[in-house]
Design an enzyme around this catalytic site. Structure first.
Site, PDB file in Angstrom:
ATOM      1  CG  ASP A   1      -1.579   1.181   1.612  1.00  0.00           C
ATOM      2  OD1 ASP A   1      -2.424   1.574   0.801  1.00  0.00           O
ATOM      3  OD2 ASP A   1      -1.333   1.750   2.688  1.00  0.00           O
TER       4      ASP A   1
ATOM      5  CG  ASP B   1     -12.591  14.328   5.689  1.00  0.00           C
ATOM      6  OD1 ASP B   1     -12.547  13.288   6.381  1.00  0.00           O
ATOM      7  OD2 ASP B   1     -11.948  14.487   4.634  1.00  0.00           O
TER       8      ASP B   1
ATOM      9  CG  PHE C   1     -12.342   9.075   2.493  1.00  0.00           C
ATOM     10  CD1 PHE C   1     -12.152   9.313   1.137  1.00  0.00           C
ATOM     11  CD2 PHE C   1     -11.578   8.090   3.109  1.00  0.00           C
ATOM     12  CE1 PHE C   1     -11.220   8.589   0.412  1.00  0.00           C
ATOM     13  CE2 PHE C   1     -10.638   7.367   2.390  1.00  0.00           C
ATOM     14  CZ  PHE C   1     -10.455   7.613   1.040  1.00  0.00           C
TER      15      PHE C   1
ATOM     16  CB  ALA D   1     -11.057   2.825   0.486  1.00  0.00           C
TER      17      ALA D   1
ATOM     18  NE  ARG E   1     -10.659   5.647  -6.035  1.00  0.00           N
ATOM     19  CZ  ARG E   1     -10.228   6.098  -7.183  1.00  0.00           C
ATOM     20  NH1 ARG E   1      -9.107   6.793  -7.223  1.00  0.00           N
ATOM     21  NH2 ARG E   1     -10.893   5.893  -8.285  1.00  0.00           N
TER      22      ARG E   1
ATOM     23  CG  ASP F   1      -4.240  -1.407   2.945  1.00  0.00           C
ATOM     24  OD1 ASP F   1      -4.491  -1.268   1.738  1.00  0.00           O
ATOM     25  OD2 ASP F   1      -3.632  -0.555   3.627  1.00  0.00           O
TER      26      ASP F   1
HETATM   27  N1  LIG Z   1     -10.455  12.516   3.302  1.00  0.00           N
HETATM   28  C1  LIG Z   1     -10.541  12.358   1.973  1.00  0.00           C
HETATM   29  N2  LIG Z   1     -11.524  12.934   1.284  1.00  0.00           N
HETATM   30  C2  LIG Z   1     -11.617  12.746  -0.035  1.00  0.00           C
HETATM   31  N3  LIG Z   1     -10.783  12.027  -0.770  1.00  0.00           N
HETATM   32  C3  LIG Z   1      -9.776  11.429  -0.157  1.00  0.00           C
HETATM   33  C4  LIG Z   1      -9.590  11.563   1.254  1.00  0.00           C
HETATM   34  N4  LIG Z   1      -8.504  10.824   1.599  1.00  0.00           N
HETATM   35  C5  LIG Z   1      -8.034  10.285   0.474  1.00  0.00           C
HETATM   36  N5  LIG Z   1      -8.776  10.625  -0.591  1.00  0.00           N
HETATM   37  C6  LIG Z   1      -8.588  10.202  -1.986  1.00  0.00           C
HETATM   38  O1  LIG Z   1      -8.856   8.809  -2.081  1.00  0.00           O
HETATM   39  C7  LIG Z   1      -7.742   8.118  -2.591  1.00  0.00           C
HETATM   40  C8  LIG Z   1      -7.643   6.769  -1.978  1.00  0.00           C
HETATM   41  O2  LIG Z   1      -7.640   6.820  -0.573  1.00  0.00           O
HETATM   42  P1  LIG Z   1      -6.667   5.991   0.356  1.00  0.00           P
HETATM   43  O3  LIG Z   1      -5.418   6.719   0.492  1.00  0.00           O
HETATM   44  O4  LIG Z   1      -7.381   5.615   1.579  1.00  0.00           O
HETATM   45  O5  LIG Z   1      -6.484   4.708  -0.543  1.00  0.00           O
HETATM   46  P2  LIG Z   1      -5.421   3.539  -0.509  1.00  0.00           P
HETATM   47  O6  LIG Z   1      -5.904   2.545  -1.460  1.00  0.00           O
HETATM   48  O7  LIG Z   1      -5.134   3.139   0.885  1.00  0.00           O
HETATM   49  O8  LIG Z   1      -4.164   4.125  -1.163  1.00  0.00           O
HETATM   50  P3  LIG Z   1      -2.845   4.550  -0.528  1.00  0.00           P
HETATM   51  O9  LIG Z   1      -1.856   3.711  -1.185  1.00  0.00           O
HETATM   52  O10 LIG Z   1      -2.740   5.998  -0.946  1.00  0.00           O
HETATM   53  O11 LIG Z   1      -2.931   4.370   0.947  1.00  0.00           O
HETATM   54  C9  LIG Z   1      -6.570   9.006  -2.293  1.00  0.00           C
HETATM   55  O12 LIG Z   1      -5.519   8.797  -3.185  1.00  0.00           O
HETATM   56  C10 LIG Z   1      -7.165  10.392  -2.440  1.00  0.00           C
HETATM   57  O13 LIG Z   1      -7.176  10.768  -3.781  1.00  0.00           O
HETATM   58 MG   LIG Z   2      -3.890   3.312   2.601  1.00  0.00          MG
END
Ligand SMILES: Nc1ncnc2c1ncn2[C@@H]1O[C@H](COP(=O)(O)OP(=O)(O)OP(=O)(O)O)[C@@H](O)[C@H]1O
Ligand SMILES: [Mg+2]
Ligand SMILES: [K+]
Length: 680
Positions: free
Chosen positions: A305, A342, A374, A376, A379, A520
């Site tokens: 991740d 948020d 929010f 995942a 997004r 994850d």
């Molecule tokens: N609080 C939020 N509000 C809106 N959009 C968000 C927020 N946090 C993250 N995002 C968007 O959502 C996407 C995915 O979120 P997150 O980081 O949780 O995913 P992930 O799959 O765990 O990826 P990473 O490898 O970045 O951890 C981020 O890259 C960002 O563009």
């Molecule tokens: Mg993450």
């Protein structure tokens, strides 16, 4: 890392191991190890023969000989037990010190009406709310629902620098037994008594729930079969000897049997496994099973991740960029609107930056607004205002789809802005109200140091690294380059992470996954090796089969080495153990039959002093080789990054050839000593 954890063998551990060696003579314990159980039966029989030499018929050997065989067999058992007890020692000591951390604390239970009630931490149940003030011990595992505090986790991680934990996002979980070093927090308890992280950790380091790995079971079965074969061979020798008119003494037959069955590896097998798990713990990694550690030794692909794993994960808003024709104020205000509710660290950092830039928003102005949290999956996050406006911020592609669905247009300079941010490794978030995009928020994060070198090492071992992120392709590409991973998958949803793992697994590959977020968790469970960051959420930590207390994804490298070393050590000592038999044949067979068949003198190449000396020397060698090999069993044979074929031929040469030669020398020396001291 804690000083305590680094401590190697102390006097107490040694003394305890000696006591435990005797306790482990209990047949109910011994029967789990078929090879040594056979030795134990032999020990009992020779004890009886020592007391009554004629028990099984007339005999020509003296009581002294039987006593000698009995004592050597007893020491063989004790040595094997000592190896296991010693391997368990450090974990037991560590468990004791963790238990002290667990001591009952008072907890401030938050009641329905908001008042507090002092209760014992052992009475807390899932769902209870507790308030913890500065300096107090957190009474149970949980998620912070209010507040932000620095937490001293040294009791568990050994790391003295406090870590920041806050409500919302991937840094909200706290562990019972750690201490609040600043501010206060309100925590929602997530575990019932007896099931906490600390409880699991104690059971783990203590090896209380240790289960044999498939590999260990296979080897134990093989050793049991070998033992059975030798038993049959020895039993059939009896009528043969009668025919030749040779008198075979029971104690000699037992000595021969014990010499030939694989007692060396049989005696050291469990110590090898326990010591391997202990070495993993020394690296501050908690492995839930030996199976996971061994699987790590064979990993082909590692999926990571991004945020919180490759980067530190404290993504902070650093800039608001308006699109075409808009002024800064518009984007700052809409970004603020989209973030006031948020509770993720990202959201809070946006509010902070907007406030710093002079933008505020009165609480009553979002009366009646609906919070869009929010996830995942979407997004995106934001608010549906009472006047019908839908304010959103989120990943660029998600927002683009969102406004397109409402018939909006994509501003012409959006791409240039997001590209600039992404190329710098930042995360761009687009902000929209209904079908109109207002601008972009620049979230900054930092790649953890030293990753590139360690990913290069993984590559040298033939392991492919893939970063899997919910972020956009350009940001992903920049971070992938900076961190030095081989491949990346961008704009990934939780199910895409699982799909990526399944795809590799279908190609017959063993996959490791490292992550920290709740999103994850399914992927951590799907992977053959799931390594969760201790900084991450409880969900991630529960789904994984390993937890890195230092939250360093490349720690997997150490676990991989230990896993490989475990398998190699078992193989090497098995080879050594079985190769030893050749010398023992040359020592014992002539000794048994020399009177009846003088031609066998040709086999007596070691020229041992007497038949009795030959048998006792072989048996003594068989016993003392166990403690002599304890250091190798505990540390593991040296593992160097080389091809599997090369490693195999090198080990066969070293431990196979060594296994043939060493006992010839050892038995001869013991024979000379026994003879020199006039014992035989
Ligand atoms: N609080 C939020 N509000 C809106 N959009 C968000 C927020 N946090 C993250 N995002 C968007 O959502 C996407 C995915 O979120 P997150 O980081 O949780 O995913 P992930 O799959 O765990 O990826 P990473 O490898 O970045 O951890 C981020 O890259 C960002 O563009
Ligand atoms: Mg993450
Ligand atoms: K043996």
């Amino acid at each position: 890392m804690a000083v305590e954890r680094k401590k190697t063998m102390t006097k107490e551990i040694m003394n305890q191991a000696i006591v435990d060696s005797f306790k482990k003579l209990n047949p109910w314990v011994m029967i789990k190890n078929p090879v040594m159980f056979v030795v134990e039966i032999g020990t009992v029989i020779t004890l009886l023969l020592s007391l009554a030499p004629d028990l099984f018929g007339t005999t020509e050997v003296g009581r002294g000989y039987n006593i000698a065989v009995f004592l050597i067999l007893l020491f063989t058992l004790l040595f094997a037990n000592f190896a296991e007890a010693l391997a368990e020692g450090r974990g037991k000591a560590q468990a004791d010190s963790l238990r002290k951390t667990k001591s009952d604390t008072m907890a401030r239970l938050v009641q329905r009406d908001g008042s507090y009630k002092e209760v014992s931490s052992t009475s807390l149940r899932k769902g209870d709310l507790v308030r913890i003030e500065i300096g107090e011990i957190i009474p149970s595992d949980g998620e912070i629902i209010e507040g932000l505090a620095s937490i001293d986790e040294s009791a568990i991680t050994g790391e003295s620098a406090p870590v920041i934990k806050e409500a919302g996002g991937d840094f909200s979980s706290v562990t019972g037994g750690t201490r609040v070093a600043s501010d206060f927090i309100v925590v929602k308890v997530t575990t019932d008594p007896g099931e906490s992280f600390l409880d699991r950790m104690i059971a783990l380091v203590e090896g209380a729930k240790r289960q044999k790995t498939p590999n260990e079971i296979a080897l134990t079965t093989l050793l049991a079969v070998l033992t059975l074969i030798f038993l049959i061979v020895i039993v059939t020798m009896v009528p043969m000897a009668k025919y030749l008119d040779v008198k075979l003494e029971i104690s000699t037959l037992i000595a021969l049997l014990v010499c030939l069955i694989p007692t060396t590896i049989g005696g050291l097998l469990s110590a090898i496994g326990i010591a391997g798990m202990d070495r993993v713990t020394q690296f501050n990694v908690l492995a839930m099973s030996g199976k996971a550690v061994e699987a790590a030794g064979d990993i082909d692909t590692m999926i990571l991740d991004k945020t919180g794993t490759i980067t530190f994960g404290n993504r902070m808003a650093s800039e608001f960029v308006p699109v075409n024709g808009l002024i800064a104020k518009d984007i700052i205000f809409t970004a603020l609107q989209a973030s006031v509710k948020d509770e993720t660290p990202e959201g809070r950092s946006i509010v902070e930056l907007a406030n710093k830039l002079g933008e505020t928003w009165q609480a009553d102005s979002y009366q009646g607004a609906e919070v869009v949290e929010f996830t995942a999956e979407t997004r995106m996050s934001g608010l549906n205002l009472a006047d019908g406006k839908q304010v959103r911020k989120g990943a660029i592609d998600a927002i683009k789809k969102y406004v397109a669905a409402m018939g909006g247009k994509i501003p012409s300079d959006l791409e240039a802005i997001t590209n600039r941010i992404a190329k710098a490794g930042g995360t761009p978030l687009a902000v929209a109200v209904n079908e109109r995009i207002y601008g972009v928020i620049y979230l900054k994060d930092t790649v953890k140091p030293g990753l590139k070198e360690r990913f290069a090492e993984l590559r040298a071992m033939g392991i492919k690294t893939v970063m899997c992120t919910g972020d956009n392709p350009l940001t992903a590409a920049t971070i992938a380059l900076e961190a030095g991973v081989d491949e990346f998958i961008a704009e990934a949803k939780p199910e895409d992470k699982i799909a990526a793992i399944k795809k590799e697994q279908q190609e017959g590959k063993l996959v490791a996954m490292t992550g920290d977020g709740t999103n994850d968790a399914p992927a951590l469970a799907q992977a053959d090796v799931g390594l969760a960051m201790n900084s991450g959420t409880m969900a991630a930590k529960e789904a994984a089969n390993m937890i890195d207390l230092d939250s360093d994804p490349t720690k997997l490298l150490s676990v991989i080495s230990i896993g490989k070393q475990l398998l190699i050590t078992r193989g090497a000592l098995t080879t050594f153990s079985i190769a030893n038999d050749i010398a023992k044949y040359f020592a014992i067979i002539p000794a048994m039959f020399i009177l009846a068949m003088p031609q066998l003198q040709a086999l007596n190449i070691m020229n041992l002093a007497s038949p009795e000396s030959a048998i006792l020397s072989a048996l003594i060698f068989n016993a003392i080789i166990i403690p002599l090999l304890i250091p190798i069993a505990m540390k593991g044979v040296k593992y160097r990054a080389m091809s599997a074929d090369k490693l195999l031929s090198r080990n066969i040469l070293l431990y196979g050839l060594g296994g043939v030669v060493v006992p010839f020398i050892g038995i001869k020396i013991i024979d000379m000593v026994l003879h020199g001291l006039n014992i035989v």
